[in-house]
Design a protein around this motif. Structure first.
Motif, short mmCIF file in Angstrom:
data_model
loop_
_atom_site.label_atom_id
_atom_site.label_comp_id
_atom_site.label_asym_id
_atom_site.label_seq_id
_atom_site.Cartn_x
_atom_site.Cartn_y
_atom_site.Cartn_z
N ARG A 4 0.86 -1.17 0.00
CA ARG A 4 0.00 0.00 0.00
C ARG A 4 0.90 1.23 0.00
NH1 ARG A 4 -2.83 -0.82 4.44
NH2 ARG A 4 -1.45 0.36 5.80
N ARG A 5 0.62 2.18 -0.89
CA ARG A 5 1.46 3.37 -1.01
C ARG A 5 0.82 4.53 -0.25
NH1 ARG A 5 5.11 3.43 -5.51
NH2 ARG A 5 5.16 1.42 -6.55
N GLU A 6 1.62 5.17 0.56
CA GLU A 6 1.16 6.35 1.29
C GLU A 6 2.22 7.44 1.17
OE1 GLU A 6 0.46 5.20 5.28
OE2 GLU A 6 -1.32 4.00 4.82
N ALA A 7 1.76 8.67 1.00
CA ALA A 7 2.71 9.78 0.91
C ALA A 7 3.45 9.93 2.23
CB ALA A 7 1.97 11.07 0.57
N GLU A 8 4.77 10.05 2.16
CA GLU A 8 5.54 10.20 3.37
C GLU A 8 5.36 11.59 3.97
OE1 GLU A 8 9.61 9.67 2.46
OE2 GLU A 8 9.82 11.52 1.36
N THR A 9 5.45 11.68 5.27
CA THR A 9 5.36 12.96 5.97
C THR A 9 6.73 13.32 6.48
OG1 THR A 9 3.09 12.47 6.63
CG2 THR A 9 4.24 14.21 7.83
N VAL A 10 7.36 14.31 5.84
CA VAL A 10 8.71 14.70 6.20
C VAL A 10 8.70 15.84 7.19
CG1 VAL A 10 10.92 15.53 5.30
CG2 VAL A 10 9.55 13.95 3.96
N MET A 11 7.88 16.86 6.94
CA MET A 11 7.83 18.03 7.81
C MET A 11 6.49 18.73 7.61
SD MET A 11 10.52 20.37 5.64
CE MET A 11 11.66 18.99 5.42
N ASN A 12 6.15 19.58 8.53
CA ASN A 12 4.87 20.28 8.41
C ASN A 12 4.98 21.40 7.38
OD1 ASN A 12 5.96 22.65 9.68
ND2 ASN A 12 5.70 21.64 11.66
N SER A 13 3.81 22.00 7.07
CA SER A 13 3.76 23.00 6.00
C SER A 13 4.60 24.23 6.33
CB SER A 13 2.30 23.40 5.75
OG SER A 13 1.72 23.92 6.93
N THR A 211 21.46 24.94 -4.59
CA THR A 211 20.14 25.31 -5.09
C THR A 211 19.37 24.08 -5.56
OG1 THR A 211 20.97 27.47 -5.80
CG2 THR A 211 18.90 26.73 -6.76
N LEU A 212 20.05 23.21 -6.31
CA LEU A 212 19.43 21.98 -6.78
C LEU A 212 18.94 21.13 -5.62
CD1 LEU A 212 18.77 19.77 -8.85
CD2 LEU A 212 21.19 19.14 -8.84
N LEU A 213 19.77 20.96 -4.60
CA LEU A 213 19.39 20.16 -3.44
C LEU A 213 18.18 20.75 -2.72
CD1 LEU A 213 19.88 17.94 -1.30
CD2 LEU A 213 21.52 19.51 -0.22
N ILE A 216 14.95 20.14 -4.56
CA ILE A 216 14.49 18.76 -4.36
C ILE A 216 13.83 18.61 -3.00
CG2 ILE A 216 15.27 16.39 -4.05
CD1 ILE A 216 17.41 16.92 -6.16
N LEU A 217 14.45 19.13 -1.95
CA LEU A 217 13.89 19.01 -0.61
C LEU A 217 12.56 19.75 -0.47
CD1 LEU A 217 17.10 19.43 1.59
CD2 LEU A 217 15.88 17.32 1.06
N THR A 218 12.39 20.82 -1.24
CA THR A 218 11.18 21.63 -1.13
C THR A 218 10.00 21.04 -1.87
OG1 THR A 218 12.53 23.65 -0.94
CG2 THR A 218 10.22 23.93 -1.53
N VAL A 219 10.21 20.53 -3.07
CA VAL A 219 9.06 20.19 -3.92
C VAL A 219 8.87 18.71 -4.18
CG1 VAL A 219 9.30 22.40 -5.08
CG2 VAL A 219 10.34 20.39 -6.11
N VAL A 220 9.87 17.86 -3.95
CA VAL A 220 9.75 16.46 -4.32
C VAL A 220 9.17 15.67 -3.17
CG1 VAL A 220 11.00 14.38 -5.02
CG2 VAL A 220 11.66 16.61 -5.96
N ASN A 221 8.08 14.94 -3.45
CA ASN A 221 7.46 14.05 -2.48
C ASN A 221 7.64 12.61 -2.94
OD1 ASN A 221 6.38 16.11 -0.78
ND2 ASN A 221 4.78 16.46 -2.30
#
Length: 251
Positions: A4-13, A211-213, A216-221
């Motif tokens: 079962r696939r679930e979106a990971e929760t890395v940090m709050n908004s 900047t690239l890193l 990635i950390l900001t927008v990739v889920n």
């Protein structure tokens, strides 16, 4: 084993937004580092076109416009929805505006380099390096994705079902263009940095990668896979005692 696939929760908004603003800050700093490098004595700064030959002052408009495209326009456009505390509709307009300015800059940067290679050289050449080839590819993909987004999402061509189905591919294509642009900037930097500027060139490369890193950390889920126990359900035509492969898996 079924998963079962679930979106990971890395940090709050709130943390995501703070990371997005950090990304924008580093991206702007990277651009001004490029400006400082181009204004250095070794690079020669900026100047008008000379009809006789390629001058460093005229050529430098190319890296200036290309770095503006990706660090002042594309990076904020990619991070718009994770960063700005606006309505989704307002963020869409910001996203489109950033990309529009980016399109203007990248067209100007391409014009400068084509003018240098086709009109100001004794032997006109276009595909003279890996950086040049990748640059034309990135330019084509950038314009393709921009025009596609303008037609489908800006002018609302097609129905809502079409836009929802295409959106994931539009996002991934846009991220690829941004990352390819960063990579090609590094290729161009490796060609243009003089031995006496190596330390500053390494600093520039580090900020591009940072900047690239951060993008990635900001927008990739990502999706987490969790193993779940499969439940086998007999079909309507199943024999209770028949253990064949016509059972279906319900997850």
């Amino acid at each position: 084993m079924a998963t079962r696939r679930e979106a990971e929760t890395v940090m709050n908004s709130g943390l995501v937004r703070a990371l997005g603003w950090t990304t924008l800050f580093i991206s702007v700093v990277t651009f001004f580092l490029f400006v400082a490098w181009l204004l250095s004595e070794e690079q020669g700064g900026f100047g008008p076109r000379d009809d006789r030959w390629i001058t460093p002052q005229y050529f430098n408009w190319h890296p200036l416009l290309m770095s503006a495209t990706f660090f002042l326009c594309v990076t904020p456009a990619v991070c718009t929805f994770e960063t700005y505390p606006c309505s989704r509709n307002a963020n869409k307009w910001l996203h489109a505006t950033y990309h529009t300015f980016g399109c203007i800059c990248i067209v100007g940067g391409l014009y400068i380099i084509l003018d240098c290679h086709l009109n100001l050289r004794y032997e006109p050449r276009v595909f003279q390096s890996i950086h040049a080839l990748c640059g034309y590819v990135v330019f084509g993909l950038f314009c393709l994705n921009y025009l596609f987004g303008l037609c489908v999402f800006g002018c609302r061509c097609g129905g809502d079902v079409l836009r929802r189905s295409i959106m994931p591919y539009h996002k991934r294509f846009g991220l690829f263009v941004a990352f390819a642009g960063y990579a090609n900037i590094l290729l161009g930097l490796s060609q243009a940095v003089k031995p006496s500027q190596l330390a500053f060139g390494q600093l520039l490369a580090g900020f591009v990668l940072l900047t690239l890193l951060l993008v990635i950390l900001t927008v990739v889920n990502f999706m987490n896979k969790k193993e779940v126990r499969a439940e086998y359900v007999a079909t309507d035509v199943d024999d209770v005692d028949d253990q064949t492969d016509d059972d279906r898996v319900q997850t």
